[in-house]
Design an enzyme around this catalytic site. Structure first.
Site, mmCIF file in Angstrom:
data_model
loop_
_atom_site.group_PDB
_atom_site.id
_atom_site.type_symbol
_atom_site.label_atom_id
_atom_site.label_comp_id
_atom_site.label_asym_id
_atom_site.label_seq_id
_atom_site.Cartn_x
_atom_site.Cartn_y
_atom_site.Cartn_z
ATOM 1 N N PHE A 262 -11.856 -6.435 14.414
ATOM 2 C CA PHE A 262 -10.793 -6.990 13.569
ATOM 3 C C PHE A 262 -10.466 -6.002 12.446
ATOM 4 O O PHE A 262 -11.346 -5.498 11.767
ATOM 5 C CB PHE A 262 -11.255 -8.331 12.982
ATOM 6 C CG PHE A 262 -10.265 -8.926 12.027
ATOM 7 C CD1 PHE A 262 -8.990 -9.311 12.462
ATOM 8 C CD2 PHE A 262 -10.586 -9.080 10.689
ATOM 9 C CE1 PHE A 262 -8.072 -9.845 11.571
ATOM 10 C CE2 PHE A 262 -9.666 -9.625 9.794
ATOM 11 C CZ PHE A 262 -8.407 -9.997 10.240
ATOM 12 N N GLN A 263 -9.207 -5.728 12.272
ATOM 13 C CA GLN A 263 -8.702 -4.802 11.247
ATOM 14 C C GLN A 263 -9.312 -3.411 11.362
ATOM 15 O O GLN A 263 -9.600 -2.750 10.367
ATOM 16 C CB GLN A 263 -8.910 -5.391 9.848
ATOM 17 C CG GLN A 263 -8.077 -6.651 9.650
ATOM 18 C CD GLN A 263 -7.872 -7.049 8.211
ATOM 19 O OE1 GLN A 263 -8.752 -6.848 7.397
ATOM 20 N NE2 GLN A 263 -6.723 -7.627 7.909
ATOM 21 N N MET B 33 24.435 8.759 2.229
ATOM 22 C CA MET B 33 24.311 10.072 2.857
ATOM 23 C C MET B 33 24.614 10.003 4.350
ATOM 24 O O MET B 33 25.257 10.886 4.911
ATOM 25 C CB MET B 33 22.898 10.622 2.624
ATOM 26 C CG MET B 33 22.703 12.030 3.124
ATOM 27 S SD MET B 33 23.882 13.160 2.380
ATOM 28 C CE MET B 33 22.910 13.872 1.073
ATOM 29 N N LYS C 161 -17.849 -0.276 6.160
ATOM 30 C CA LYS C 161 -18.406 -1.392 5.367
ATOM 31 C C LYS C 161 -19.928 -1.235 5.158
ATOM 32 O O LYS C 161 -20.423 -1.399 4.043
ATOM 33 C CB LYS C 161 -18.104 -2.697 6.115
ATOM 34 C CG LYS C 161 -18.793 -3.915 5.590
ATOM 35 C CD LYS C 161 -17.868 -4.701 4.713
ATOM 36 C CE LYS C 161 -18.529 -5.962 4.219
ATOM 37 N NZ LYS C 161 -17.847 -6.535 3.083
ATOM 38 N N GLU D 233 0.819 -1.213 0.000
ATOM 39 C CA GLU D 233 0.000 0.000 0.000
ATOM 40 C C GLU D 233 0.857 1.270 0.000
ATOM 41 O O GLU D 233 0.470 2.296 -0.565
ATOM 42 C CB GLU D 233 -0.950 0.028 1.200
ATOM 43 C CG GLU D 233 -2.124 -0.944 1.099
ATOM 44 C CD GLU D 233 -1.823 -2.305 1.688
ATOM 45 O OE1 GLU D 233 -0.648 -2.588 2.024
ATOM 46 O OE2 GLU D 233 -2.774 -3.115 1.813
HETATM 47 C C1 LIG Z 1 12.320 5.818 5.150
HETATM 48 C C2 LIG Z 1 13.612 6.459 5.523
HETATM 49 N N1 LIG Z 1 14.427 5.889 6.429
HETATM 50 C C3 LIG Z 1 15.604 6.474 6.772
HETATM 51 C C4 LIG Z 1 15.986 7.656 6.198
HETATM 52 C C5 LIG Z 1 17.296 8.321 6.597
HETATM 53 N N2 LIG Z 1 18.225 8.379 5.454
HETATM 54 C C6 LIG Z 1 18.369 9.449 4.665
HETATM 55 S S1 LIG Z 1 19.440 9.219 3.440
HETATM 56 C C7 LIG Z 1 19.772 7.663 3.934
HETATM 57 C C8 LIG Z 1 20.756 6.805 3.189
HETATM 58 C C9 LIG Z 1 20.304 6.492 1.816
HETATM 59 O O1 LIG Z 1 21.130 5.506 1.274
HETATM 60 P P1 LIG Z 1 20.994 5.024 -0.206
HETATM 61 O O2 LIG Z 1 19.571 4.775 -0.537
HETATM 62 O O3 LIG Z 1 21.917 3.904 -0.438
HETATM 63 O O4 LIG Z 1 21.390 6.304 -1.041
HETATM 64 P P2 LIG Z 1 22.773 7.105 -1.139
HETATM 65 O O5 LIG Z 1 22.750 8.153 -0.057
HETATM 66 O O6 LIG Z 1 23.887 6.137 -0.983
HETATM 67 O O7 LIG Z 1 22.702 7.710 -2.502
HETATM 68 C C10 LIG Z 1 19.042 7.339 5.087
HETATM 69 C C11 LIG Z 1 19.131 6.062 5.805
HETATM 70 C C12 LIG Z 1 15.089 8.236 5.263
HETATM 71 N N3 LIG Z 1 15.336 9.391 4.678
HETATM 72 N N4 LIG Z 1 13.940 7.617 4.934
#
Ligand SMILES: Cc1ncc(C[n+]2csc(CCOP(=O)(O)OP(=O)(O)O)c2C)c(N)n1
Length: 574
Positions: free
Chosen positions: A111-112, A475, A161, A49
């Site tokens: 439920f749900q 990052m 529902k 979803e």
């Molecule tokens: C759902 C979610 N979880 C955690 C983060 C924190 N976060 C931001 S950038 C990042 C790393 C992203 O790594 P990757 O997808 O390998 O991309 P890169 O930075 O290497 O291009 C994280 C964990 C986020 N933005 N969104």
């Protein structure tokens, strides 16, 4: 004629012009799914979803229309939350339909059952719990109106529902009339004149244009306004494409990973014309140190955005397109006033851009992610739609891809949702079957919704996924390198799967590039293949995104990466 609530709902969606929706069935929606069968509305079944919500969002961002997503009660509805919050933060119009347990069971831990209205209240523009079958048609009509007008956003309709199985006459009002909801579209004429006075007084003006320019379809008006006044333009991440990247007045993106020239121009300016932008902290850095000498004009449709983060001297509440049209009309009668003063400011600005353009080491043998994006930007058609995940991949795309048209970059700006880009690309591809749609992904974020490979395979949807594989949550790794003594705690993706084989297992073409000389061939093969493709490019693990405004610093206090790093390679930690 009496109809069931399910039938009324489907008819209401048709009357709103809905031709496609994204959803996932469940117990309370059996009747609705039956009514959808043969309804003429295309229903796409993503595999989660959350992906359905992002797909509806990608459809909406790429077209400007309202996206529609449907989920069942309880877990189906709660799985939508990240997608709804993502759309809310970026002002994307969605109608979110959720099934609910029967009205007499609500509140009884059925439920749900989930209190989805309560859970999503802070992340929706408005929400409805429908309690009578005869209200469905009116509520659907209102929901579309609210989602798509004023500052757009998601509107949720919770459908119990018994309301769906009940019977009533189809009764769609002739027009929408919602008490208390009258978005202010026209800017105040006195305030608009004050903007012109500010421009005349300014010696160092800059336009800071956000996603609102794209949402209101005001790109042409912005171009005219900027050119007439010879004022340089910087975009937010969500504003990219709203002003052509190849225009001489364009400075690039501003903010935490923005261009040196953009941040310096803002910092030294004496007038900021903020247009459809909201002074996000990724833009301002430390607000106390933001643009210390500038007067601020803020044009925005949302009155609550004015002076929220930054003190605004001249607010204009109204639709950006209308306000810019009026400014352009008024200015037509006047002689341009820039003369020498404007010219010397532009010269100054140009010097900054020459001093420190975005750059990376072009001589190394390793594949630099920036190089891959530059090449894609050159090889892809101008109207290609690019989605991104979140992280370095997103920032490099913002820095190195030349967006020249609105609605060609779809990215999660406000919430920063990893896992957004791929399903958003699906939604955009359904809406734009003839355009090239590419998701630029990190190896971390692609795994958040990788199951959607099944969806693109099923519909033979020609979405392209470009993974910049740096074997890290890049990052976060960069922040650890800079601020935590290179202690790479839980950012090494040692357990990455073989992405090409994953793609192939789902029936999607997979390509892998490990050598710089093969980058072009890989990209061309990806672009030219007429079905879905996953292209994995092994890039330099240690590359960083620069410049960077560290948290809490003034936006003029940027740090820059080393031009060349030593060749010591980061190890993948098992
Ligand atoms: C759902 C979610 N979880 C955690 C983060 C924190 N976060 C931001 S950038 C990042 C790393 C992203 O790594 P990757 O997808 O390998 O991309 P890169 O930075 O290497 O291009 C994280 C964990 C986020 N933005 N969104």
């Amino acid at each position: 004629m009496q109809m069931t609530g399910d039938q009324i709902l489907v008819q209401s969606l048709k009357d709103e012009g809905v031709d496609i929706m994204f959803g996932y069935p469940g117990g309370v929606l059996l009747g609705l799914y039956d009514a959808l069968f043969n309804s003429g509305i295309k229903h796409v079944l993503p595999k989660h979803e959350q992906a359905a919500a992002h797909a509806a969002d990608g459809y909406a961002r790429s077209t400007g229309k309202v996206g529609v997503v449907l989920a069942t009660s309880g877990p189906g509805a709660t799985n939508l939350i990240t997608g709804v919050a993502t759309a809310f933060m970026d002002s994307v119009p969605l109608v979110v339909l959720t099934g609910q347990v029967s009205t007499h069971m609500i509140g009884g831990d059925a439920f749900q059952e989930a209190d989805i209205i309560g859970i999503t209240r802070p992340i929706t523009k408005h929400s409805y719990l429908v309690t009578k079958t005869e209200d469905i048609a009116r509520i659907v009509q209102e929901a579309f109106h609210i989602a798509g007008t004023g500052r757009p956003g998601p509107v949720l309709i919770d459908l119990p529902k018994d309301v769906l199985t009940g019977k009533a006459k189809y009764n769609r009002p002739k027009s929408v009339n919602i008490r208390g909801y009258k978005p202010k579209v026209e800017g105040h004429s006195g305030q608009i004149k004050r903007v012109l006075t500010e421009i005349k007084k300014a010696k160092k003006a800059v336009i800071y244009a956000g996603g609102g320019v794209i949402l209101s379809g005001a790109s042409a008006e912005l171009l005219k306004f900027a050119e007439y006044n010879q004022i340089p333009v910087t975009n937010t991440l969500l504003g990219l494409g709203g002003f052509p990247a190849d225009h001489p007045l364009f400075l690039g993106m501003l903010g935490m990973h923005g261009a040196y020239v953009a941040n310096m121009t803002i910092h030294e300016s004496d007038l900021i014309l903020a247009i459809g932008a909201r002074f996000d902290d990724r833009v301002t850095g430390n607000v106390a140190k933001f643009a210390p000498n500038a007067r601020v004009v803020h044009i925005d449709i949302d009155p609550s955005a004015i002076s929220k983060n930054i003190v605004v001297h001249v607010p204009v509440v109204g639709d950006v397109k209308g306000v810019l049209t009026e400014l352009n009309r008024l200015q037509k009668k006047e002689e341009p006033v820039w003369g020498e003063i404007r010219q010397s400011w532009l010269d100054h600005v140009r010097r900054w851009s020459e001093e420190r353009p975005f750059s990376y080491d072009k001589d190394t043998k390793q594949i630099k992610p920036q190089y891959v994006i530059e090449r894609l930007s050159e090889l892809a058609p101008k109207d290609a739609i690019i989605t991104t995940e979140v992280g370095q991949n997103q920032m490099w795309t913002a820095q190195f891809y030349n967006f020249t048209k609105p609605r060609t970059l779809l990215s999660s700006g406000g919430l920063g949702t990893m896992g957004y880009g791929f399903p958003a690309a699906m939604g955009a591809q359904f809406a734009n079957p003839d355009k090239l749609v590419v998701d630029i992904a990190g190896d971390g974020s692609i795994q958040m919704n990788i199951q959607e490979l099944a969806t693109i395979a099923q519909y033979n949807l020609p979405v392209k996924i470009l993974i910049l594989n740096n074997c890290f949550l890049g990052m976060v790794r960069q922040w650890q390198e800079l601020f935590y003594g290179a202690r790479y705690s839980s950012t090494c993706l040692a357990s990455n799967p073989d992405f090409v084989r994953i793609a192939e297992a789902y029936g999607v073409k997979g390509i892998k590039v490990e050598d710089k000389k093969d980058v072009d061939a890989g990209l061309i093969e990806m672009i030219n293949h007429d079905g879905p493709v996953l292209l994995e490019v092994m890039v330099d693990r240690e590359e960083g995104v620069y410049p960077m405004v560290p948290a809490g610093a003034a936006s003029s206090d940027m740090i820059f990466g080393p031009n060349k790093k030593d060749t010591k390679k980061l190890k993948v930690v098992k």
